[in-house]
Design an enzyme around this catalytic site. Structure first.
Site, PDB file in Angstrom:
ATOM      1  N   ALA A  66       0.820  -1.215   0.000  1.00 50.39           N
ATOM      2  CA  ALA A  66       0.000   0.000   0.000  1.00 50.39           C
ATOM      3  C   ALA A  66       0.858   1.272   0.000  1.00 50.39           C
ATOM      4  CB  ALA A  66      -0.924  -0.016   1.204  1.00 50.39           C
ATOM      5  N   ASN A  82       4.142  -2.800   9.329  1.00 51.39           N
ATOM      6  CA  ASN A  82       2.749  -2.686   8.894  1.00 51.39           C
ATOM      7  C   ASN A  82       2.510  -1.281   8.337  1.00 51.39           C
ATOM      8  OD1 ASN A  82      -0.151  -2.640   8.781  1.00 51.39           O
ATOM      9  ND2 ASN A  82      -0.138  -4.335  10.249  1.00 51.39           N
ATOM     10  N   ASP A  83       1.945  -1.215   7.147  1.00 52.03           N
ATOM     11  CA  ASP A  83       1.685   0.087   6.511  1.00 52.03           C
ATOM     12  C   ASP A  83       0.487   0.797   7.150  1.00 52.03           C
ATOM     13  OD1 ASP A  83       3.797  -0.341   4.646  1.00 52.03           O
ATOM     14  OD2 ASP A  83       2.472  -1.679   3.522  1.00 52.03           O
ATOM     15  N   HIS A 171       0.521 -15.539   7.163  1.00 49.95           N
ATOM     16  CA  HIS A 171       1.267 -14.470   7.842  1.00 49.95           C
ATOM     17  C   HIS A 171       0.785 -14.311   9.274  1.00 49.95           C
ATOM     18  CE1 HIS A 171      -2.479 -12.410   6.756  1.00 49.95           C
ATOM     19  NE2 HIS A 171      -2.215 -11.569   7.749  1.00 49.95           N
ATOM     20  N   GLN A 173       1.072 -11.260  12.751  1.00 53.74           N
ATOM     21  CA  GLN A 173       1.371  -9.864  13.066  1.00 53.74           C
ATOM     22  C   GLN A 173       2.138  -9.792  14.370  1.00 53.74           C
ATOM     23  OE1 GLN A 173      -1.499  -6.780  12.424  1.00 53.74           O
ATOM     24  NE2 GLN A 173      -2.934  -8.202  11.478  1.00 53.74           N
ATOM     25  N   HIS A 304       3.616 -19.715  26.888  1.00 57.11           N
ATOM     26  CA  HIS A 304       2.531 -20.543  26.357  1.00 57.11           C
ATOM     27  C   HIS A 304       1.896 -19.869  25.141  1.00 57.11           C
ATOM     28  CE1 HIS A 304       0.683 -17.829  29.358  1.00 57.11           C
ATOM     29  NE2 HIS A 304      -0.410 -17.869  28.621  1.00 57.11           N
ATOM     30  N   HIS A 306      -1.867 -19.563  23.070  1.00 56.51           N
ATOM     31  CA  HIS A 306      -3.315 -19.812  23.078  1.00 56.51           C
ATOM     32  C   HIS A 306      -3.786 -19.957  21.642  1.00 56.51           C
ATOM     33  CE1 HIS A 306      -3.986 -18.700  27.288  1.00 56.51           C
ATOM     34  NE2 HIS A 306      -3.257 -17.617  27.109  1.00 56.51           N
ATOM     35  N   VAL A 322     -22.003 -13.916  22.478  1.00 60.48           N
ATOM     36  CA  VAL A 322     -22.890 -12.746  22.393  1.00 60.48           C
ATOM     37  C   VAL A 322     -23.664 -12.511  23.700  1.00 60.48           C
ATOM     38  CG1 VAL A 322     -23.022 -12.552  19.885  1.00 60.48           C
ATOM     39  CG2 VAL A 322     -24.469 -14.219  21.041  1.00 60.48           C
ATOM     40  N   GLU A 325     -22.782 -14.147  27.146  1.00 59.92           N
ATOM     41  CA  GLU A 325     -21.326 -14.025  27.261  1.00 59.92           C
ATOM     42  C   GLU A 325     -20.904 -12.561  27.427  1.00 59.92           C
ATOM     43  OE1 GLU A 325     -22.843 -15.885  25.013  1.00 59.92           O
ATOM     44  OE2 GLU A 325     -21.973 -17.889  25.032  1.00 59.92           O
TER      45      GLU A 325
HETATM   46  P1  H2U Z   1      -4.465  -9.352   8.682  1.00 53.60           P
HETATM   47  O1  H2U Z   1      -5.036  -9.921   7.473  1.00 53.60           O
HETATM   48  O2  H2U Z   1      -4.228 -10.390   9.772  1.00 53.60           O
HETATM   49  O3  H2U Z   1      -5.204  -8.169   9.156  1.00 53.60           O
HETATM   50  O4  H2U Z   1      -2.980  -8.882   8.313  1.00 53.60           O
HETATM   51  C1  H2U Z   1      -2.631  -8.235   7.152  1.00 53.60           C
HETATM   52  C2  H2U Z   1      -1.866  -7.025   7.587  1.00 53.60           C
HETATM   53  O5  H2U Z   1      -1.088  -6.571   6.505  1.00 53.60           O
HETATM   54  C3  H2U Z   1      -2.784  -5.895   8.015  1.00 53.60           C
HETATM   55  O6  H2U Z   1      -2.486  -5.544   9.349  1.00 53.60           O
HETATM   56  C4  H2U Z   1      -1.090  -5.173   6.522  1.00 53.60           C
HETATM   57  C5  H2U Z   1      -2.454  -4.785   7.053  1.00 53.60           C
HETATM   58  O7  H2U Z   1      -2.397  -3.537   7.699  1.00 53.60           O
HETATM   59  N1  H2U Z   1      -0.827  -4.685   5.171  1.00 53.60           N
HETATM   60  C6  H2U Z   1       0.215  -3.808   4.959  1.00 53.60           C
HETATM   61  O8  H2U Z   1       0.907  -3.439   5.904  1.00 53.60           O
HETATM   62  N2  H2U Z   1       0.461  -3.356   3.684  1.00 53.60           N
HETATM   63  C7  H2U Z   1      -0.275  -3.706   2.621  1.00 53.60           C
HETATM   64  O9  H2U Z   1      -0.007  -3.253   1.518  1.00 53.60           O
HETATM   65  C8  H2U Z   1      -1.415  -4.630   2.760  1.00 53.60           C
HETATM   66  C9  H2U Z   1      -1.683  -5.164   4.121  1.00 53.60           C
END
Ligand code: H2U
Length: 371
Positions: A66, A82-83, A171, A173, A304, A306, A322, A325
């Site tokens: 992105a 992460n972008d 993937h 995070q 550990h 989860h 829901v 819970e």
């Molecule tokens: P999730 O599908 O678990 O949300 O993880 C994908 C992550 O990849 C998401 O946090 C990041 C999204 O912000 N991402 C980027 O950093 N750059 C991108 O171009 C696409 C997705």
């Protein structure tokens, strides 16, 4: 009204409360609820025709993300910032001298994404043990690196659209934060108290007792144990525990890391085999806090992982946390012992590999250290 008649207690038939010592809370177990008919929401089956390489998928090798950056032609794991990070290292401090009802605090951190493999159509249980080991080594490196300054580094994987995963490419995070988030803070308090009261780290004792009882064990090997915890809330929730007292991922020996790769592959294969679907879940690692906590005694902690999968009845019928819970307490619909028995009984050969010559396809080689 008390009729005076006392029935023999059967956990599969009679609702009861179970204590979760990691969260200091109680869960309602009502196994007989599984008998109720289901006319509620049915999920879309998980997608299984994912292309191995999609040049428009921002997580693939050679694709543009992105922010315009182009991924390298990676052939193993691949880590990037992460972008769209939920935590950034330089957010201004909002100040903290507010009214008790309107409190704020500074939140800083860093968010990363790690691809497990260059292929989009593969998942951890279908990867080779050596490939999973590389993921584990990278996890340990990240705890070491980010944990040198941040008190909490959360590694987590959301698998499947049902768990909010936005991209099928395998993937996880990594979110490192300047604060101890709620769940780890609760686990910190509960484990500290347990050691003080009972003289042994909670989860070290728990793993030993579960290994002896064998009632909730799903898979085990020389170094690791997977159980449906006595206090599980999600139907097929599991807890992955080392047998040795280990504080954090970087403390694992090479043999323990190999054993971990094997036990993860076995567990995740069973999960996929349960409903013959790529089993959705959220998983994550909890170990002793880092940053300034590295100087403290954190021996009450036990490393550990989860696993929280949402499916209950089939590949398309999930458990909803829901009304009751949300408003009262967590409730589950089958006993942890029943869930463990079902998972234990499942094959360790992945359903997608059946019928193929063993060992010739990726992921079909049987694990070598099973007990
Ligand atoms: P999730 O599908 O678990 O949300 O993880 C994908 C992550 O990849 C998401 O946090 C990041 C999204 O912000 N991402 C980027 O950093 N750059 C991108 O171009 C696409 C997705």
């Amino acid at each position: 009204m008390d009729t005076g008649i006392r029935l023999q207690f059967d956990p599969r038939e009679h609702q009861h409360l179970r204590y979760n010592p990691l969260r200091d809370s109680w869960v309602l177990v009502s196994a007989h609820r599984m008998k109720r008919p289901w006319k509620g929401q049915v999920e879309k089956p998980a997608e299984d025709n994912i292309p191995r390489h999609d040049p428009h998928n921002p997580l693939c090798p050679g694709s543009a993300r992105a922010n315009g950056e182009v991924n390298p032609e990676y052939d193993s794991t691949f880590l990037f910032d992460n972008d769209f990070p939920a935590l950034q290292p330089d957010a201004p401090d909002p100040g903290s001298d507010h009214h008790p009802l309107f409190q704020t605090k500074a939140a800083r951190g860093i968010c990363k994404v790690m691809c497990f493999h260059p292929w989009s159509d593969i998942t951890l249980p279908l990867m080779q043990l050596g490939e999973i080991r590389k993921v584990i080594d990278k996890w340990a490196e990240l705890i070491e690196e980010l944990g040198s300054t941040y008190p909490w580094v959360q590694i987590f994987e959301n698998r499947g659209a049902m768990m909010g995963c936005s991209n099928p490419h395998p993937h996880c995070q990594i979110w490192a934060s300047s604060f101890l988030p709620n769940e780890p803070a609760l686990a910190e308090r509960c484990q500290r108290e347990y050691l003080r009261k009972h003289g042994e780290p909670m989860l070290v004792q728990y793993a030993r007792l579960e290994a002896q009882a064998q009632v909730r064990v799903v898979v085990e090997n020389e170094h690791w144990l997977v159980v449906v915890p006595y206090w599980a809330t999600w139907p097929f929730q599991t807890l992955l525990l080392p047998r040795r007292h280990v504080l954090r991922l970087p403390d694992l020996t090479s043999e323990e890391r190999d054993g971990l790769a094997s036990i993860m592959k076995r567990l995740l294969t069973k999960y996929d085999n349960l409903f013959e679907v790529s089993f959705p879940y959220s998983m994550g690692w909890h170990g002793a806090p880092t940053g300034s906590h590295l100087e403290e005694d954190t021996s009450h902690w036990q490393l550990h992982a989860h696993y929280y999968p949402p499916l209950l009845r089939s590949a398309t019928v999930r458990k909803f946390m829901v009304g009751y819970e949300m408003l009262c307490k967590e409730q589950r619909d089958l006993t942890p012992e029943q869930a463990a028995e079902r998972l234990r009984g499942l094959s360790e050969e992945h359903y997608r590999s059946r019928g193929e010559e063993r060992g010739t396809e990726r992921g079909t080689a049987p694990p070598t250290d099973g007990l």
